[in-house]
Design an enzyme around this catalytic site. Structure first.
Site, mmCIF file in Angstrom:
data_model
loop_
_atom_site.group_PDB
_atom_site.id
_atom_site.type_symbol
_atom_site.label_atom_id
_atom_site.label_comp_id
_atom_site.label_asym_id
_atom_site.label_seq_id
_atom_site.Cartn_x
_atom_site.Cartn_y
_atom_site.Cartn_z
ATOM 1 N N ASP A 1 40.097 114.762 93.363
ATOM 2 C CA ASP A 1 38.884 114.019 93.027
ATOM 3 C C ASP A 1 37.678 114.553 93.798
ATOM 4 O OD1 ASP A 1 40.669 112.464 91.665
ATOM 5 O OD2 ASP A 1 40.252 110.610 92.757
ATOM 6 N N ASP A 2 36.520 114.191 93.302
ATOM 7 C CA ASP A 2 35.224 114.354 93.995
ATOM 8 C C ASP A 2 34.570 115.720 93.872
ATOM 9 O OD1 ASP A 2 35.744 111.793 94.702
ATOM 10 O OD2 ASP A 2 35.667 112.096 96.863
ATOM 11 N N HIS B 1 35.594 111.690 86.873
ATOM 12 C CA HIS B 1 35.736 110.767 88.006
ATOM 13 C C HIS B 1 34.618 109.733 87.861
ATOM 14 C CE1 HIS B 1 37.326 109.379 91.710
ATOM 15 N NE2 HIS B 1 36.420 109.874 92.516
ATOM 16 N N HIS C 1 29.893 108.451 91.982
ATOM 17 C CA HIS C 1 30.887 107.792 92.813
ATOM 18 C C HIS C 1 30.591 106.319 93.076
ATOM 19 C CE1 HIS C 1 34.393 107.690 95.344
ATOM 20 N NE2 HIS C 1 34.635 108.910 94.958
ATOM 21 N N TYR D 1 37.973 104.696 93.494
ATOM 22 C CA TYR D 1 38.672 103.591 94.175
ATOM 23 C C TYR D 1 39.797 103.008 93.310
ATOM 24 C CZ TYR D 1 34.037 103.956 96.222
ATOM 25 O OH TYR D 1 32.860 104.447 96.725
ATOM 26 N N HIS E 1 41.627 115.413 97.558
ATOM 27 C CA HIS E 1 40.196 115.638 97.328
ATOM 28 C C HIS E 1 39.857 117.084 97.657
ATOM 29 C CE1 HIS E 1 40.756 111.336 97.966
ATOM 30 N NE2 HIS E 1 39.704 111.166 97.185
HETATM 31 ZN ZN LIG Z 1 36.387 109.794 94.653
#
Ligand SMILES: [Zn+2]
Length: 238
Positions: free
Chosen positions: A63-64, A114, A118, A155, A205
């Site tokens: 992710d991210d 995603h 965020h 989350y 991540h």
């Molecule tokens: Zn994230």
């Protein structure tokens, strides 16, 4: 951050319960891990969907990203090893990193949404969340030519309302490495390997050197033990 995560976990559990049965069968993901997010280094107790972990298959998910430095290092390492993974992108990180997204697509990695910036998608007006998801998907499609079909909500926060409005499959996880927090390569590798036999979807991540090192070391270690690595989509097909 700890408090925020715990609050989010409690708030989304009810919503996720409605989705849980479908999600478990579909992707081998577990919302219970949300409630255990602070239990670093404890063995994950949840049980994955059997069809996902037979044959020693693991789905590494990141992710991210995309991150200019670390996603590049990770992609090159995965390419060297002929391993495919799943990436859930932040829309705001795509401009300037289009080449990385193209490399993901070219190398056969799964690319999903995603979010745009965020946020907790279940905690803001639904129209705003739907728009953020759409915009991120637009940015991915503009680079790859393919509309993303999967979403990893930040989350793990999702809702029945979002599911009704967004025609994407939500993907959660059943091994939480907490790599963003511990930033410790050996610890991350140990945690994944300890859980590999009974769990499938690993959350990481691609924004830290320690995570990149841990992912590649895990691949080398578990490949030697006969494991194979699949994308979320391949996990579903199996
Ligand atoms: Zn994230």
């Amino acid at each position: 951050m700890r408090k925020k995560l715990l609050c989010l976990c409690a708030a989304v559990l009810l919503d996720l319960c409605f989705l849980g049965i479908v999600c478990r069968l579909a992707v081998g993901m577990q919302w219970e891990d949300l409630a255990k997010v602070e239990q670093a280094d404890q063995t994950d107790q949840t049980v994955s969907s059997p069809e996902c972990f037979s044959g020693g298959e693991l789905a590494l998910t990141f992710d991210d990203g995309p991150h200019r430095v670390y996603t590049k290092k990770l992609l090159d390492g995965l390419r060297e090893r002929g391993v495919k993974a799943s990436f859930f992108l932040v829309g705001e990180n795509i401009p300037g990193n289009e080449e990385l997204v193209r490399q993901m697509a070219k190398d056969g990695h799964l690319i999903g949404v995603h979010c745009m910036a965020h946020v907790d998608l279940a905690r803001q007006p639904i129209e705003k969340s739907v728009e953020e998801i759409r915009e991120t998907a637009d940015r991915i499609e503009a680079v790859t030519g393919k509309r993303p079909e999967y979403i990893r909500p930040p989350y793990g926060s999702w809702s029945t309302e979002l599911q009704e409005k967004v025609s994407m499959t939500p993907v959660f996880w059943d091994v939480d490495t907490l790599d963003w927090k511990n930033r410790n390569t050996a610890r991350i590798v140990k945690h994944i390997c300890k859980n590999a036999a009974v769990h499938t979807v690993v959350l990481m991540h691609d924004a830290y050197q320690t995570s990149v090192d841990a992912a590649l070391e895990t691949i080398d270690t578990l490949t030697a033990e006969g494991y194979t690595f699949v994308t979320i989509e391949e996990c579903l097909i199996d």
